[in-house]
Design a protein around this motif. Sequence first.
Motif, mmCIF file in Angstrom:
data_model
loop_
_atom_site.group_PDB
_atom_site.id
_atom_site.type_symbol
_atom_site.label_atom_id
_atom_site.label_comp_id
_atom_site.label_asym_id
_atom_site.label_seq_id
_atom_site.Cartn_x
_atom_site.Cartn_y
_atom_site.Cartn_z
ATOM 1 N N PRO A 14 0.825 -1.213 0.000
ATOM 2 C CA PRO A 14 0.000 0.000 0.000
ATOM 3 C C PRO A 14 0.862 1.267 0.000
ATOM 4 C CG PRO A 14 0.026 -0.990 2.168
ATOM 5 C CD PRO A 14 0.804 -1.910 1.278
ATOM 6 N N ARG A 15 0.271 2.352 -0.407
ATOM 7 C CA ARG A 15 0.917 3.665 -0.258
ATOM 8 C C ARG A 15 0.210 4.384 0.868
ATOM 9 N NH1 ARG A 15 1.732 6.439 -6.034
ATOM 10 N NH2 ARG A 15 3.043 7.737 -4.696
ATOM 11 N N LEU A 16 0.911 5.268 1.523
ATOM 12 C CA LEU A 16 0.224 5.989 2.594
ATOM 13 C C LEU A 16 0.518 7.479 2.527
ATOM 14 C CD1 LEU A 16 2.239 6.753 5.252
ATOM 15 C CD2 LEU A 16 2.246 4.284 5.418
ATOM 16 N N THR A 17 -0.485 8.240 2.924
ATOM 17 C CA THR A 17 -0.401 9.692 2.989
ATOM 18 C C THR A 17 -0.773 10.084 4.413
ATOM 19 O OG1 THR A 17 -1.112 9.852 0.704
ATOM 20 C CG2 THR A 17 -1.332 11.843 2.037
ATOM 21 N N ILE A 18 -0.006 10.970 4.994
ATOM 22 C CA ILE A 18 -0.311 11.410 6.360
ATOM 23 C C ILE A 18 -0.814 12.845 6.292
ATOM 24 C CG2 ILE A 18 0.641 11.845 8.654
ATOM 25 C CD1 ILE A 18 2.757 9.633 7.880
ATOM 26 N N GLU A 19 -2.026 13.039 6.738
ATOM 27 C CA GLU A 19 -2.654 14.365 6.678
ATOM 28 C C GLU A 19 -3.292 14.681 8.016
ATOM 29 O OE1 GLU A 19 -4.669 15.901 2.684
ATOM 30 O OE2 GLU A 19 -5.398 13.951 3.300
ATOM 31 N N LEU A 20 -3.202 15.926 8.432
ATOM 32 C CA LEU A 20 -3.919 16.340 9.630
ATOM 33 C C LEU A 20 -5.399 16.489 9.308
ATOM 34 C CD1 LEU A 20 -1.456 19.003 11.051
ATOM 35 C CD2 LEU A 20 -2.005 16.789 12.056
ATOM 36 N N PRO A 21 -6.269 16.367 10.314
ATOM 37 C CA PRO A 21 -7.696 16.614 10.079
ATOM 38 C C PRO A 21 -7.890 18.020 9.482
ATOM 39 C CG PRO A 21 -7.341 15.714 12.278
ATOM 40 C CD PRO A 21 -5.985 16.011 11.716
ATOM 41 N N SER A 22 -8.914 18.159 8.662
ATOM 42 C CA SER A 22 -9.098 19.416 7.918
ATOM 43 C C SER A 22 -9.402 20.603 8.836
ATOM 44 C CB SER A 22 -10.218 19.250 6.891
ATOM 45 O OG SER A 22 -11.396 18.829 7.547
ATOM 46 N N TRP A 23 -9.866 20.356 10.065
ATOM 47 C CA TRP A 23 -10.193 21.476 10.960
ATOM 48 C C TRP A 23 -8.948 22.177 11.513
ATOM 49 C CZ3 TRP A 23 -7.858 20.535 15.508
ATOM 50 C CH2 TRP A 23 -7.725 19.220 15.942
ATOM 51 N N VAL A 24 -7.781 21.544 11.405
ATOM 52 C CA VAL A 24 -6.593 22.090 12.078
ATOM 53 C C VAL A 24 -6.256 23.502 11.581
ATOM 54 C CG1 VAL A 24 -4.090 21.840 12.375
ATOM 55 C CG2 VAL A 24 -5.591 19.860 12.709
ATOM 56 N N ASP A 25 -6.238 23.681 10.267
ATOM 57 C CA ASP A 25 -5.841 24.997 9.747
ATOM 58 C C ASP A 25 -6.859 26.087 10.074
ATOM 59 O OD1 ASP A 25 -3.285 24.507 8.762
ATOM 60 O OD2 ASP A 25 -4.099 23.572 6.962
ATOM 61 N N GLY A 26 -8.112 25.688 10.307
ATOM 62 C CA GLY A 26 -9.110 26.670 10.699
ATOM 63 C C GLY A 26 -8.972 27.091 12.149
ATOM 64 N N LEU A 27 -8.426 26.203 12.959
ATOM 65 C CA LEU A 27 -8.307 26.471 14.395
ATOM 66 C C LEU A 27 -7.010 27.208 14.734
ATOM 67 C CD1 LEU A 27 -9.497 25.682 17.302
ATOM 68 C CD2 LEU A 27 -7.699 23.947 17.279
ATOM 69 N N VAL A 28 -5.946 26.818 14.064
ATOM 70 C CA VAL A 28 -4.614 27.274 14.456
ATOM 71 C C VAL A 28 -4.294 28.625 13.825
ATOM 72 C CG1 VAL A 28 -2.151 26.751 14.207
ATOM 73 C CG2 VAL A 28 -3.771 24.935 14.803
ATOM 74 N N ASP A 29 -3.780 29.542 14.645
ATOM 75 C CA ASP A 29 -3.304 30.833 14.135
ATOM 76 C C ASP A 29 -1.810 30.687 13.823
ATOM 77 O OD1 ASP A 29 -2.499 33.394 13.590
ATOM 78 O OD2 ASP A 29 -3.481 34.301 15.329
ATOM 79 N N TRP A 30 -1.520 30.552 12.536
ATOM 80 C CA TRP A 30 -0.134 30.328 12.122
ATOM 81 C C TRP A 30 0.678 31.625 12.116
ATOM 82 C CZ3 TRP A 30 1.735 25.494 11.650
ATOM 83 C CH2 TRP A 30 0.816 24.456 11.504
ATOM 84 N N GLN A 31 -0.008 32.765 12.173
ATOM 85 C CA GLN A 31 0.707 34.046 12.031
ATOM 86 C C GLN A 31 1.249 34.567 13.351
ATOM 87 O OE1 GLN A 31 1.251 34.878 8.955
ATOM 88 N NE2 GLN A 31 -0.091 33.184 8.363
ATOM 89 N N ARG A 32 0.544 34.283 14.430
ATOM 90 C CA ARG A 32 0.956 34.889 15.691
ATOM 91 C C ARG A 32 2.200 34.212 16.255
ATOM 92 N NH1 ARG A 32 -1.935 32.828 21.212
ATOM 93 N NH2 ARG A 32 0.079 33.574 21.929
ATOM 94 N N ARG A 33 2.832 34.888 17.197
ATOM 95 C CA ARG A 33 3.972 34.312 17.893
ATOM 96 C C ARG A 33 3.489 33.705 19.202
ATOM 97 N NH1 ARG A 33 9.022 36.122 15.688
ATOM 98 N NH2 ARG A 33 8.482 36.620 13.537
ATOM 99 N N TYR A 34 4.200 32.694 19.665
ATOM 100 C CA TYR A 34 3.889 32.001 20.902
ATOM 101 C C TYR A 34 5.143 32.077 21.790
ATOM 102 C CZ TYR A 34 0.030 30.211 18.087
ATOM 103 O OH TYR A 34 -1.086 30.104 17.288
ATOM 104 N N PRO A 35 5.313 33.222 22.489
ATOM 105 C CA PRO A 35 6.607 33.442 23.165
ATOM 106 C C PRO A 35 6.856 32.585 24.402
ATOM 107 C CG PRO A 35 5.145 35.331 23.479
ATOM 108 C CD PRO A 35 4.465 34.419 22.509
ATOM 109 N N ARG A 36 5.832 32.355 25.213
ATOM 110 C CA ARG A 36 6.069 31.679 26.495
ATOM 111 C C ARG A 36 5.669 30.206 26.416
ATOM 112 N NH1 ARG A 36 2.472 33.691 30.603
ATOM 113 N NH2 ARG A 36 1.023 33.553 28.861
#
Length: 187
Positions: free
Chosen positions: A4-26
Amino acid sequence: MRSPRLTIELPSWVDGLVDWQRRYPRPEDRMALVIAVGHEQIRRATGGPFAAAVFERDSGVLVAVGVNLAVPSHNCVLHAEVVALMMAGAQLHSHSLGAEGMPQHELVSSCEPCAMCLGAVFWSGAASLVTGATKGDAEAVGYNEGPVFPESYAHLERKGMTVVREIMREEARALFAAYQAAGGEIY
Ligand SMILES: [Zn+2]
């Protein structure tokens, strides 16, 4: 029959939930994101109650997120930490998070890693590891963390990795109760 071949993907809701732009300092900012991802994972029933993320250690830039995908992916190694490390490697186009010329990276996990994930953290080149719930917290609800010993952490620290444990432990541990309340399977 063929392999078999396999593809690893996160659930589609992840990008809607996560703020990729902000910084997480602490550490708490980073852990709060990981716990929020864990709660959404439970709410959406897309896998086990574990989440993790990789950050640039000094800048707080978010590099990658992972959730436990073992059951839905039929893949025993897809624990949250391993998924986060795989996604980070893909994002950075590097098998190592500690490669020459790269900023140092930190893996933040909602729970102390199992034996496999602790090994993966070691091989990842991450400079530091931050955890929330403890091995004992996971084992108390029926998860098996495998052969992880105080010496395992001592080895990582001797090799130069910084380990910070029990950041927001109570909030992180609450993921297990939420998962059980939602009728999630402990495997
Ligand atoms: Zn694991």
